[in-house]
Design a protein around this motif. Sequence first.
Motif, mmCIF file in Angstrom:
data_model
loop_
_atom_site.group_PDB
_atom_site.id
_atom_site.type_symbol
_atom_site.label_atom_id
_atom_site.label_comp_id
_atom_site.label_asym_id
_atom_site.label_seq_id
_atom_site.Cartn_x
_atom_site.Cartn_y
_atom_site.Cartn_z
ATOM 1 N N ASN A 316 0.825 -1.218 0.000
ATOM 2 C CA ASN A 316 0.000 0.000 0.000
ATOM 3 C C ASN A 316 0.857 1.265 0.000
ATOM 4 O OD1 ASN A 316 -2.314 -1.663 0.195
ATOM 5 N ND2 ASN A 316 -2.134 -1.692 2.436
ATOM 6 N N VAL A 317 1.876 1.275 -0.816
ATOM 7 C CA VAL A 317 2.841 2.376 -0.832
ATOM 8 C C VAL A 317 2.287 3.554 -1.617
ATOM 9 C CG1 VAL A 317 5.139 3.083 -1.594
ATOM 10 C CG2 VAL A 317 4.785 0.801 -0.610
ATOM 11 N N VAL A 318 2.344 4.745 -0.992
ATOM 12 C CA VAL A 318 1.955 5.992 -1.648
ATOM 13 C C VAL A 318 3.109 6.970 -1.491
ATOM 14 C CG1 VAL A 318 0.344 7.923 -1.714
ATOM 15 C CG2 VAL A 318 -0.491 5.623 -1.179
ATOM 16 N N ILE A 319 3.600 7.526 -2.607
ATOM 17 C CA ILE A 319 4.664 8.526 -2.542
ATOM 18 C C ILE A 319 4.155 9.836 -3.113
ATOM 19 C CG2 ILE A 319 6.503 6.810 -2.704
ATOM 20 C CD1 ILE A 319 6.873 7.668 -5.625
ATOM 21 N N ASP A 320 4.837 10.919 -2.807
ATOM 22 C CA ASP A 320 4.490 12.239 -3.333
ATOM 23 C C ASP A 320 5.539 12.635 -4.370
ATOM 24 O OD1 ASP A 320 4.010 14.944 -3.856
ATOM 25 O OD2 ASP A 320 3.284 15.318 -1.819
ATOM 26 N N PRO A 321 5.196 12.707 -5.655
ATOM 27 C CA PRO A 321 6.185 13.030 -6.688
ATOM 28 C C PRO A 321 6.669 14.468 -6.634
ATOM 29 C CG PRO A 321 3.982 12.912 -7.620
ATOM 30 C CD PRO A 321 3.854 12.453 -6.198
ATOM 31 N N ASN A 322 6.027 15.302 -5.804
ATOM 32 C CA ASN A 322 6.444 16.693 -5.676
ATOM 33 C C ASN A 322 7.405 16.911 -4.505
ATOM 34 O OD1 ASN A 322 4.729 17.655 -7.839
ATOM 35 N ND2 ASN A 322 2.993 17.341 -6.438
ATOM 36 N N GLU A 323 7.690 15.833 -3.780
ATOM 37 C CA GLU A 323 8.575 15.938 -2.625
ATOM 38 C C GLU A 323 9.738 14.974 -2.827
ATOM 39 O OE1 GLU A 323 5.949 15.061 0.614
ATOM 40 O OE2 GLU A 323 5.030 17.055 0.591
ATOM 41 N N THR A 419 1.873 -5.577 12.769
ATOM 42 C CA THR A 419 1.608 -4.878 11.514
ATOM 43 C C THR A 419 1.326 -3.413 11.811
ATOM 44 O OG1 THR A 419 0.741 -6.837 10.414
ATOM 45 C CG2 THR A 419 0.047 -4.714 9.531
ATOM 46 N N VAL A 420 1.836 -2.525 10.941
ATOM 47 C CA VAL A 420 1.747 -1.085 11.170
ATOM 48 C C VAL A 420 1.252 -0.391 9.904
ATOM 49 C CG1 VAL A 420 3.088 0.996 11.610
ATOM 50 C CG2 VAL A 420 3.570 -1.069 12.903
ATOM 51 N N ASN A 421 0.272 0.482 10.059
ATOM 52 C CA ASN A 421 -0.154 1.388 8.985
ATOM 53 C C ASN A 421 0.371 2.781 9.324
ATOM 54 O OD1 ASN A 421 -1.669 -0.609 7.611
ATOM 55 N ND2 ASN A 421 -3.372 -0.315 9.044
#
Length: 923
Positions: A316-323, A419-421
């Motif tokens: 469930n990886v989400v990255i910010d392309p502006n950072e 497990t960690v969110n």
Amino acid sequence: MRFKQFTSVSVSMLAIIFATTAHAQNTDQDANAPAPDSQAESPTNEIVVTGLRQSLEKAAAIKREAPQVVDSIVAEDIGKFPDPTTAAALQRVPGIQVQVGTNNEITNVRIRGLDDILTTLNGREIFSATGRGFAQQDIPAVALSRVDVIKSSTADLIEGGIAGLIDLQLNRPFNFKEPTIVATARGNYSSNTEKLNPQMGLLLADRWDTGIGEIGALINASYAYFDYYRPTTFVGERRSYAASPFNLPGVLGPLNFGAISNVGHYSRPQVNGSLQWQASSNLQVYADALFAGYRAKEAYIYQATPFFNPETQISNVVIDPNECINARVALNGNSNPTAAQIVAGQFTNQTLCNLESATFTNVRLNSSTQAHKYSADNYMGAVGFKFDNGATKVDFDLGYQKSIAHNELIVVDTGKRITVNLDTNVDNGGVVIEPGNPAAIADGYALRNGFNQTFERSDGQLWQARLDATHDLGGSLGFLDKIQAGVRFADRKALFQSVLSNKGAPGGDLATPVAGNLPDNFLALKPGISRANNGAKGLAPDPDFLLSDEGLEILRALYGLPAGRPNYAPDRRFDAHERTYAGYVQLAYEFDLSGPVTVDGLIGVRPTYTEREIAGAGLVNGVAVPISAKSTDTNVLPNASARIQFGGGLQARVTYAKAIRRPEFSALNPGLTYTLSTNPNIINGGSAGNPDLKPQMSDSYDATFEYYFGPSYLQVAAFYRSIKNRVVSQAQLETIDGQVYNISRPRNIGEAELKGVEVGGQTFFDFLPGALSGLGAFGNFTYIDSQIKGSDPLAGYPLFQVSKYNFNAGLLYEHNGLSGRLVYTYRSRYYDVDASALGAVRETLNPSRVNDPTYRPTSLAYVRPAGRLDFSLGYDLNENLRVDVGGTNILRSKYKSYYDNSWEVLDYRDDDSSYTIGLRARF
């Protein structure tokens, strides 16, 4: 210059003063004139300041007439100082910056961004344990009559503070004409703990006419107890996720996430007393004594989730392309490369973008408790006399201080797989959810990392004696008004002893279950944190168990360590002895310039000579080898000032002074100590001193423009500091016996510069009708531009913990027995951690030097701008009884920090709000 060379000048000057006193006439001394080096007040100096407005007017009068650049706080009346501690009161002084300590107490007082402050108590140097500074919060405000913040030095002041000098003045019996009893009782309520704690004080003072002269006695005692809780969450230093265990190219994610419950309690007992004897009309003898204590029991309870374990999985990886950043990364790793790796080409250049959120499975929870027990005791005693026959005044003071501190720290780590969110940035802080809250379930907990026990003792003592004389020339030498001269001797000793004993978890990480090996009371529920698992409580080693003798013996046996408290280690010790000799000569001048314009000021010089020796030990192949070092320094500290009075309340000042700050004894320690970490996520650490450190020297320039009108004033001040041999400590990776350690060493950085402007004032709206005439306002604004010079790795950056902007703005009210204030205090961003030696990857700001092993981009942790709103409101029920209420940080300002880029969030701390209700009785 040796002491005997310059004391002969001072003694000769004293002889001249005594020889010219035959025709001196008595002159009255203004009771309000600032005298930070004064040891006693005259019998006529009764405290008459009783209201909020009068206290501000008196502070303005002190500022106006002072020979230095001074800001003062004056107690409204005995027991009515508006803050719980000295440090809390000082935060509203122009140019003062403070921080909130881990126990929610105001700490770390800085003058114009610098913490190199000399503190005096009734004119005597005072310190904490083996340091040169003094923890201002150790003196409760109920013991104070006045505080002077002196920003420009003069020759008669004790040297040692390049930032300035803070003089704390306690009450004395001759401050009161009548027998006086003052009792205070206060309840302090904390929003974080939801508990009400006591604070109380009692002052007794009287004076008697006897056959041998008037005698006065005073005793003042106070006690305060505080429970505290400061929840903190942090997002760890950033690493590349391109390598194992995640194998996600282009992702910049944290090393770990942590939630810290900083919980505990502390108390402050304090007693001070004073005797004064007016032996004759021109001779007063006195004796003073002080005890100030601190007792604390606290725990840092961590529930951290280190992500870089071989079995950890990510989804469930989400990255910010502006950072995103461009960074060097160690080959087949995730960290910043070392210089050796860069030389060998063992690194890659990567474009990495910030991880916004992810799910981590099979994470090794680290539920750790650091249990502290701390105590500090400061004892000070002094005797002296004041001789005053009108034109000539002579003061002598002999003082002794003993300061002792004990620190006990026990650390045990436990854990299990969970497990960690994780969300890395929600309102500038991280948030974590652990599905099912496994941290609260005792089953499955096992020992991990290690068991650490640290014991420390710090002892400091100081003998100090000074003789000061002032002679009024009475116009005999034209514009020269007075001549001052004096000598001072200080003999300081400092002894630090420590032991750190650590051992890895039996059988390895998570190999030994808690159940069956430790009693049921070993684990306890810690307080919840709103940003960690929605505030649910989790289990961690119980601090009371860790600090108990029984619990410690159980742990020592389980980890295979010897029974009993370990002896102090020879490589964790230093023993210092320092003698300082100082003298001074100073001339006061005054003349009419033209019409109503007059000029007065001071010209002086203070030569000093210091000799010291310090012994420590360094480890050679694991064996402590004694090391010692000797050093001396000789300095001549000139000063000059001028005050131009234009009439009508308008005046200007210009001042120059050279100041000195000698290195801390711990920084001079020639020894080296280091420790292997039992936690694989924490690098091996150590520290070393530097006996070749030079004293810091400052050339200080100040200019002010002041306008006083009635009880109001406005001021603009400019200041400039050029600091040579500034001392900073920075860690670097070093290889010792085949192991890599992060060793912190102090060094002189060459030169630093600090300049800025202060603007401030206060006024009262007397022209308003009726009850509105009780309104008033005050405010101050400070701008500071600081920069490290030269070729130091931090060159071009501002000084450590210096904010560029700082301001206070407040409303006042006093009418018909009702008084109050509402104050907002703001501080702009600053950095408080230099993480350049850590493994965090950081942006390559100069791509042309990417292959240069000497190019080491810095990594700093910045604290975001923040402000605090405080209020107080009091009412005089009658002339003897007063009730008051108050609140601090009522808007719940929070501490938030980040690494390098504002989106690389770090700490999020829930600072406390507190509310008080108090009753004061005076008879």
